[in-house]
Design a protein around this motif. Structure first.
Motif, PDB file in Angstrom:
ATOM      1  N   ALA A 187       0.828  -1.203   0.000  1.00  0.00           N
ATOM      2  CA  ALA A 187       0.000   0.000   0.000  1.00  0.00           C
ATOM      3  C   ALA A 187       0.860   1.250   0.000  1.00  0.00           C
ATOM      4  CB  ALA A 187      -0.933   0.004   1.211  1.00  0.00           C
ATOM      5  N   TYR A 188       0.363   2.287  -0.647  1.00  0.00           N
ATOM      6  CA  TYR A 188       1.039   3.582  -0.705  1.00  0.00           C
ATOM      7  C   TYR A 188       0.103   4.656  -0.163  1.00  0.00           C
ATOM      8  CZ  TYR A 188       4.345   1.157  -3.702  1.00  0.00           C
ATOM      9  OH  TYR A 188       5.280   0.267  -4.180  1.00  0.00           O
ATOM     10  N   VAL A 189       0.690   5.682   0.426  1.00  0.00           N
ATOM     11  CA  VAL A 189      -0.096   6.759   1.022  1.00  0.00           C
ATOM     12  C   VAL A 189      -0.396   7.810  -0.033  1.00  0.00           C
ATOM     13  CG1 VAL A 189      -0.132   8.588   2.748  1.00  0.00           C
ATOM     14  CG2 VAL A 189       0.862   6.363   3.309  1.00  0.00           C
ATOM     15  N   ARG A 190      -1.680   8.031  -0.288  1.00  0.00           N
ATOM     16  CA  ARG A 190      -2.061   9.069  -1.247  1.00  0.00           C
ATOM     17  C   ARG A 190      -1.999  10.442  -0.600  1.00  0.00           C
ATOM     18  NH1 ARG A 190      -8.106  10.003  -3.659  1.00  0.00           N
ATOM     19  NH2 ARG A 190      -8.424  10.326  -1.412  1.00  0.00           N
ATOM     20  N   ARG A 191      -2.718  10.619   0.513  1.00  0.00           N
ATOM     21  CA  ARG A 191      -2.737  11.916   1.190  1.00  0.00           C
ATOM     22  C   ARG A 191      -2.680  11.713   2.705  1.00  0.00           C
ATOM     23  NH1 ARG A 191      -7.134  13.063  -2.416  1.00  0.00           N
ATOM     24  NH2 ARG A 191      -6.512  14.418  -4.144  1.00  0.00           N
ATOM     25  N   ILE A 192      -2.134  12.704   3.388  1.00  0.00           N
ATOM     26  CA  ILE A 192      -2.190  12.780   4.846  1.00  0.00           C
ATOM     27  C   ILE A 192      -3.062  13.983   5.179  1.00  0.00           C
ATOM     28  CG2 ILE A 192      -0.896  13.124   6.974  1.00  0.00           C
ATOM     29  CD1 ILE A 192       1.482  11.796   5.662  1.00  0.00           C
ATOM     30  N   ASN A 193      -4.155  13.745   5.890  1.00  0.00           N
ATOM     31  CA  ASN A 193      -5.129  14.790   6.186  1.00  0.00           C
ATOM     32  C   ASN A 193      -5.217  15.025   7.689  1.00  0.00           C
ATOM     33  OD1 ASN A 193      -6.026  14.864   3.360  1.00  0.00           O
ATOM     34  ND2 ASN A 193      -6.949  12.878   3.817  1.00  0.00           N
TER      35      ASN A 193
ATOM     36  N   GLU B 230       3.734  11.414   2.224  1.00  0.00           N
ATOM     37  CA  GLU B 230       2.784  11.184   1.141  1.00  0.00           C
ATOM     38  C   GLU B 230       3.515  10.641  -0.088  1.00  0.00           C
ATOM     39  OE1 GLU B 230      -0.626  14.575   2.077  1.00  0.00           O
ATOM     40  OE2 GLU B 230       0.883  14.933   0.518  1.00  0.00           O
ATOM     41  N   GLY B 231       2.864   9.694  -0.773  1.00  0.00           N
ATOM     42  CA  GLY B 231       3.455   9.099  -1.959  1.00  0.00           C
ATOM     43  C   GLY B 231       4.390   7.948  -1.672  1.00  0.00           C
ATOM     44  N   ALA B 232       4.786   7.788  -0.404  1.00  0.00           N
ATOM     45  CA  ALA B 232       5.705   6.720  -0.034  1.00  0.00           C
ATOM     46  C   ALA B 232       4.923   5.468   0.340  1.00  0.00           C
ATOM     47  CB  ALA B 232       6.585   7.151   1.124  1.00  0.00           C
ATOM     48  N   SER B 233       5.648   4.355   0.415  1.00  0.00           N
ATOM     49  CA  SER B 233       5.043   3.112   0.866  1.00  0.00           C
ATOM     50  C   SER B 233       4.544   3.284   2.297  1.00  0.00           C
ATOM     51  CB  SER B 233       6.076   1.987   0.790  1.00  0.00           C
ATOM     52  OG  SER B 233       5.565   0.800   1.357  1.00  0.00           O
ATOM     53  N   ALA B 234       3.340   2.801   2.563  1.00  0.00           N
ATOM     54  CA  ALA B 234       2.760   2.933   3.901  1.00  0.00           C
ATOM     55  C   ALA B 234       3.566   2.122   4.902  1.00  0.00           C
ATOM     56  CB  ALA B 234       1.307   2.475   3.891  1.00  0.00           C
ATOM     57  N   ASN B 235       3.842   2.730   6.050  1.00  0.00           N
ATOM     58  CA  ASN B 235       4.619   2.081   7.095  1.00  0.00           C
ATOM     59  C   ASN B 235       3.866   2.245   8.407  1.00  0.00           C
ATOM     60  OD1 ASN B 235       6.592   1.764   9.305  1.00  0.00           O
ATOM     61  ND2 ASN B 235       8.106   1.588   7.668  1.00  0.00           N
TER      62      ASN B 235
ATOM     63  N   THR C 166      -6.203  10.788  17.205  1.00  0.00           N
ATOM     64  CA  THR C 166      -6.561   9.489  16.641  1.00  0.00           C
ATOM     65  C   THR C 166      -6.138   9.454  15.179  1.00  0.00           C
ATOM     66  OG1 THR C 166      -8.791  10.278  16.053  1.00  0.00           O
ATOM     67  CG2 THR C 166      -8.521   9.190  18.190  1.00  0.00           C
ATOM     68  N   VAL C 167      -5.912   8.257  14.665  1.00  0.00           N
ATOM     69  CA  VAL C 167      -5.498   8.112  13.270  1.00  0.00           C
ATOM     70  C   VAL C 167      -6.281   6.983  12.632  1.00  0.00           C
ATOM     71  CG1 VAL C 167      -3.578   6.578  13.926  1.00  0.00           C
ATOM     72  CG2 VAL C 167      -3.524   7.769  11.718  1.00  0.00           C
ATOM     73  N   GLU C 168      -6.673   7.193  11.390  1.00  0.00           N
ATOM     74  CA  GLU C 168      -7.355   6.180  10.597  1.00  0.00           C
ATOM     75  C   GLU C 168      -6.656   6.066   9.253  1.00  0.00           C
ATOM     76  OE1 GLU C 168     -11.353   7.565  10.375  1.00  0.00           O
ATOM     77  OE2 GLU C 168     -11.926   6.716  12.307  1.00  0.00           O
ATOM     78  N   THR C 169      -6.683   4.854   8.677  1.00  0.00           N
ATOM     79  CA  THR C 169      -6.028   4.630   7.386  1.00  0.00           C
ATOM     80  C   THR C 169      -7.018   3.986   6.418  1.00  0.00           C
ATOM     81  OG1 THR C 169      -5.167   2.518   8.211  1.00  0.00           O
ATOM     82  CG2 THR C 169      -3.728   4.438   8.378  1.00  0.00           C
ATOM     83  N   PRO C 170      -8.032   4.720   5.956  1.00  0.00           N
ATOM     84  CA  PRO C 170      -9.021   4.133   5.048  1.00  0.00           C
ATOM     85  C   PRO C 170      -8.436   3.913   3.662  1.00  0.00           C
ATOM     86  CG  PRO C 170      -9.404   6.482   5.281  1.00  0.00           C
ATOM     87  CD  PRO C 170      -8.311   6.136   6.246  1.00  0.00           C
ATOM     88  N   PRO C 171      -8.835   2.832   2.997  1.00  0.00           N
ATOM     89  CA  PRO C 171      -8.376   2.636   1.614  1.00  0.00           C
ATOM     90  C   PRO C 171      -8.995   3.679   0.687  1.00  0.00           C
ATOM     91  CG  PRO C 171     -10.005   0.971   2.228  1.00  0.00           C
ATOM     92  CD  PRO C 171      -9.684   1.734   3.480  1.00  0.00           C
ATOM     93  N   VAL C 172      -8.273   4.022  -0.360  1.00  0.00           N
ATOM     94  CA  VAL C 172      -8.783   4.986  -1.335  1.00  0.00           C
ATOM     95  C   VAL C 172      -9.795   4.280  -2.220  1.00  0.00           C
ATOM     96  CG1 VAL C 172      -8.183   6.481  -3.268  1.00  0.00           C
ATOM     97  CG2 VAL C 172      -6.652   6.307  -1.301  1.00  0.00           C
TER      98      VAL C 172
ATOM     99  N   GLN D 205      -3.791   1.801  -2.317  1.00  0.00           N
ATOM    100  CA  GLN D 205      -3.580   3.150  -1.797  1.00  0.00           C
ATOM    101  C   GLN D 205      -4.442   3.368  -0.551  1.00  0.00           C
ATOM    102  OE1 GLN D 205      -4.369   6.027  -4.894  1.00  0.00           O
ATOM    103  NE2 GLN D 205      -2.253   5.976  -5.609  1.00  0.00           N
ATOM    104  N   ILE D 206      -3.898   4.142   0.371  1.00  0.00           N
ATOM    105  CA  ILE D 206      -4.646   4.520   1.565  1.00  0.00           C
ATOM    106  C   ILE D 206      -4.474   6.022   1.797  1.00  0.00           C
ATOM    107  CG2 ILE D 206      -4.387   2.270   2.668  1.00  0.00           C
ATOM    108  CD1 ILE D 206      -2.251   3.572   4.487  1.00  0.00           C
ATOM    109  N   ASP D 207      -5.392   6.595   2.521  1.00  0.00           N
ATOM    110  CA  ASP D 207      -5.234   7.938   3.075  1.00  0.00           C
ATOM    111  C   ASP D 207      -4.946   7.785   4.569  1.00  0.00           C
ATOM    112  OD1 ASP D 207      -5.662   9.328   0.728  1.00  0.00           O
ATOM    113  OD2 ASP D 207      -7.823   9.511   1.050  1.00  0.00           O
ATOM    114  N   VAL D 208      -4.160   8.682   5.112  1.00  0.00           N
ATOM    115  CA  VAL D 208      -3.880   8.694   6.547  1.00  0.00           C
ATOM    116  C   VAL D 208      -4.552   9.926   7.131  1.00  0.00           C
ATOM    117  CG1 VAL D 208      -2.115   8.705   8.331  1.00  0.00           C
ATOM    118  CG2 VAL D 208      -1.686   7.513   6.180  1.00  0.00           C
TER     119      VAL D 208
END
Length: 770
Positions: free
Chosen positions: A345-351, A371-376, A397-403, A409-412
């Motif tokens: 998975a890769y991170v599309r955006r951090i919001n 953003e744009g990097a492999s999700a870790n 709190t943090v959530e990582t929903p799939p795009v 891809q996920i958003d953080v």
């Protein structure tokens, strides 16, 4: 001739036998008040031009009944005109709930609204009866078996009704006995101690553990099941649960029947699937080992560890499942962990959301996941911890929903809840050590949401005056190098405290830099200059006047400080987990009026004991020394002990060496060149307060003292460092971070005070640092 069937009801045999088929030329609706004609026509299965018979008319009436808007419908014919006469159900003008205390009216009305019973809605008697039964069920689930609900319907003008729901809550039934039947492996007492529900007793007065609740019992049964499954009893089963109620509905008796089964051990542990990471590394992460006793907790923990490790490699959607295969004959279990990594998975955006004051840049610069990097998974969690340590937020709190539309891809999404990080107000407070506090100040650790720390103060108390300005930019460079500077003037009259009779006037300035060594460690360097003028009084001890006669009364010193700090705390304010420590070395540079150095170490450690209780340990150690030709350490740089942040139960700054007043009999504290202090606390939630994030309540044990290794003439209690001279105290304390400033107080008992010590049971401070 005009024919009318307005008197015939649906399904009337007269209508069925006497009505003739006709072509509808028009449809007329009579009796509408609130319901629109369009609503009726949309539900009516007959249109103008239709050729209808009695069966179709009857079906049309049934269709209108199903809308729920009408309590009576009559169908008629006037020539070729179909006439529909309706009587609407009344609407609800008002809902009044009386007698409820355990459940708020707002919550009850919300539940009623979800069931279709709210003000403005159509009233139906059947729905009201269902709601009455549901409310009674809610009270029964709380253990209020004597609860009863009645409803009164009062007619109102314009076809409306007022509903009055009368609640008789009754008392919560208390648990008189809990019994587990069938357990032979573990003692009855140990098993029952697992339950949150408890038998009624003396301690029940301070809680609700003896109040029966279906939800609590379900949790207790799951806790009991986990207890056995974590100890090898893979076939453990809860056969039945009986909850008996006394005739007066005031007492509850609980019986749980269990079948323990046999204990199983692990025979084999294997990995299966697409492991991705090196198999040798994956095997090291397996907590379950051959010949161990089977434990479900070990399995779930291993699943979490492997999933997190795969998440650190970018496989955020990895799924690890531990499958036990029992061998009932040999009482063993073979474990196989199936690994499905999914796609990288890769991170599309951090919001960010919730930061109404703090700029996005302040949050974004704490991110370790890009953003744009492999999700870790580790970097995402580490970024969350860094936000918590800022001290600007109550909760992160943090959530990582799939795009949507993608599989890799996920958003953080980080959600923060901001809290006061300072104030811009006039201040009024009181401290037992400093008296009345008056002044105006700006103190912001997140100034205008920029993340910079700014302090401007003009403060005055009975014993001191302080004027200061300080500025710190924690990100002076993009690499996290901080820079700060400050200016200050301080005047302090020690005669009004528990310190010897003299006054100081000090003005100075400094500049400082910090450099991060890692995520949790940093070093700092500062250089500053200050000028101190000493004024003595008529009763100043000979010890002090002798020093001033030898060294002078005005001192200008240039000080450099090298510091190191480390923090693994979970929060920047009122932490509950982790540790922090710092060490600093301050020295005056050659050319200063005095040649001395200060070494200080501070540390604290938090260890959660349960979900509600945390142990805290803290210490402070300091040493003041001289170098070169200087022999005596400057008394105005001494360490002091006693009071808040030190040994509570003893008066502020009252411990340690004391000097006799000149021409007097009183002895005043003068501090010392070595200090050692510590505290052990149990942090616990304050009862009846839901939000504990701005509160800290503790039961503490403090110890410490300050020593004078030089032991000048005329000074008493100037012991060399000796644990036998430590002072001890115990008590309870509370700290509350309020929008007006910090409030802290303690009730403490000095345990080994000596005759020359000054004790103080109650201590507090409002509007002053602590």
């Amino acid at each position: 001739m005009k024919r009318s069937l307005l008197s015939l009801l649906i399904g009337s045999m007269a209508y069925a036998s006497g009505a003739n088929a006709f072509v509808v030329s028009d449809i007329r609706i009579d009796g509408l008040q609130r319901v629109s004609a369009g609503t009726v026509f949309n539900s009516l299965p007959i249109e103008v031009g239709d050729d209808v018979e009695s069966v179709q008319v009857s079906n049309a009436a049934k269709a209108l009944f199903r809308t729920g808007y009408f309590k009576d419908i009559q169908m008629g014919q006037d020539g070729d005109v179909l006439i529909v006469s309706v009587v609407e159900r009344p609407s609800i003008s008002e809902i009044v709930i009386k007698g409820n205390k355990a459940i708020k009216s707002e919550d009850l009305k919300k539940g009623l609204g979800q069931s279709g019973l709210s003000e403005g809605e159509i009233f139906q008697q059947a729905t009201l009866e269902a709601i009455r039964l549901e409310l009674e069920r809610q009270y029964v689930s709380q253990g209020r078996y004597g609860a009863s609900i009645t409803a009164d319907v009062e007619a109102q003008p314009r076809n409306r009704v007022k509903l009055t729901i009368n609640v008789k809550e009754g008392k919560v039934a208390t648990i008189q006995h809990i019994n587990v039947v069938g357990n032979t492996v573990f003692p009855q007492e140990d098993v029952i101690d697992l339950f949150e529900l408890k038998k009624s007793g003396w301690f029940s007065l301070f809680g609700s553990s003896d109040k029966y609740s279906r939800e609590k019992l379900s949790g207790d049964l799951e806790r009991l099941r986990s207890y056995y499954l974590d100890r090898g009893y893979i076939n453990f089963n809860i056969r039945s649960t009986q909850v008996s109620i006394s005739p007066d509905k005031q007492s509850v008796y609980i019986t749980v029947n269990v079948d323990e089964g046999d204990k199983y051990t692990i025979n084999d542990v294997k990995l299966s699937g697409n492991i991705i990471i090196p198999e040798e590394e994956a095997e090291l992460l397996l907590l379950a080992k051959k010949d161990q006793i089977f434990s479900r907790r070990v399995i779930t923990t291993t699943e979490e560890i492997l999933s997190r490790r795969l998440g650190n490699a970018g496989y955020t959607f990895a799924n690890v499942t531990g499958i036990p295969t029992p061998d009932h004959e040999n009482k063993t279990v073979s474990l196989t962990f199936f690994v499905d990594p999914g796609k990288r998975a890769y991170v599309r955006r951090i919001n960010f959301s919730g930061n109404t004051k703090t700029e996005d840049e302040v949050l974004r610069r704490e991110m370790r996941q890009m953003e744009g990097a492999s999700a870790n998974t580790q970097k995402i969690e580490q970024s969350k911890v860094r936000l918590e340590r800022l001290g600007y937020f109550k909760d992160v709190t943090v959530e990582t929903p799939p795009v949507p539309g993608t599989s890799d891809q996920i958003d953080v999404n980080y959600t923060v809840e901001e809290q006061p990080s300072g104030s811009i107000t006039a201040s009024l407070g009181f401290s037992q050590s400093d008296g009345l506090l008056l002044g105006g100040s700006i103190s912001q650790s997140n100034f205008l949401g920029t993340g910079n720390k700014v302090t401007v103060g003009l403060n005055k108390s009975d014993v001191s005056q302080l004027y200061n300005f300080s500025f710190t930019d924690p990100y002076f460079t993009v690499d996290g190098v901080s820079r700060g500077y400050s200016l200050f003037y301080r005047s302090y009259d020690y005669d009004d405290t528990d310190i010897s009779n003299y006054a100081t006037d000090t003005a100075g300035a400094d500049v400082r830099f910090g450099y991060p060594l890692s995520e949790t460690e940093s070093i700092s360097f500062s250089v500053g200059i200050d000028n101190t003028k000493i004024t003595t009084g008529t009763s100043t001890p000979d010890y002090i006047t002798s020093y001033l006669n030898q060294e002078g009364k005005t001192f200008t010193n240039v000080k450099t400080t090298l510091g190191w700090s480390e923090s693994e705390l979970n929060r920047g304010l009122l932490p509950t987990r982790g540790y922090s420590q710092s060490a600093s070395a301050q020295v005056t540079i050659p050319g200063s009026d005095l040649a001395f150095y200060k070494l200080v170490y501070r540390g604290q450690y938090f260890q959660p004991l349960t979900s509600d209780f945390t142990a805290r340990f803290a210490t402070r150690v300091g040493y003041l020394g001289t170098y070169g030709k200087t022999e005596d350490v400057p008394f105005f740089e001494h360490f002091y002990s006693g009071g808040f942040g030190s040994v509570r139960g003893f008066k502020d700054n009252s411990l340690g060496p004391k000097a006799k007043e000149k021409n007097g009999t009183n002895f005043n504290s003068i501090g010392g060149d070595f200090v050692f202090e510590g505290t052990a606390e149990i942090l616990f939630p304050l009862p009846f307060v839901k939000d504990q994030r701005s509160l800290r309540t503790s039961a503490f044990f403090d110890f410490g003292n300050v020593y004078d290794t030089q032991c000048a003439a005329g000074v008493i209690d100037c012991n060399k460092p000796d644990f036998g001279e430590l002072r001890y105290s115990a008590g309870i304390g509370l700290t509350w971070i309020t929008p007006l400033g910090p409030l802290t107080f303690s009730l403490a008992k000095a345990l080994n005070a000596k005759s020359q010590d000054e004790t103080q049971v109650f201590q507090f401070s409002l509007g002053a640092p602590f």
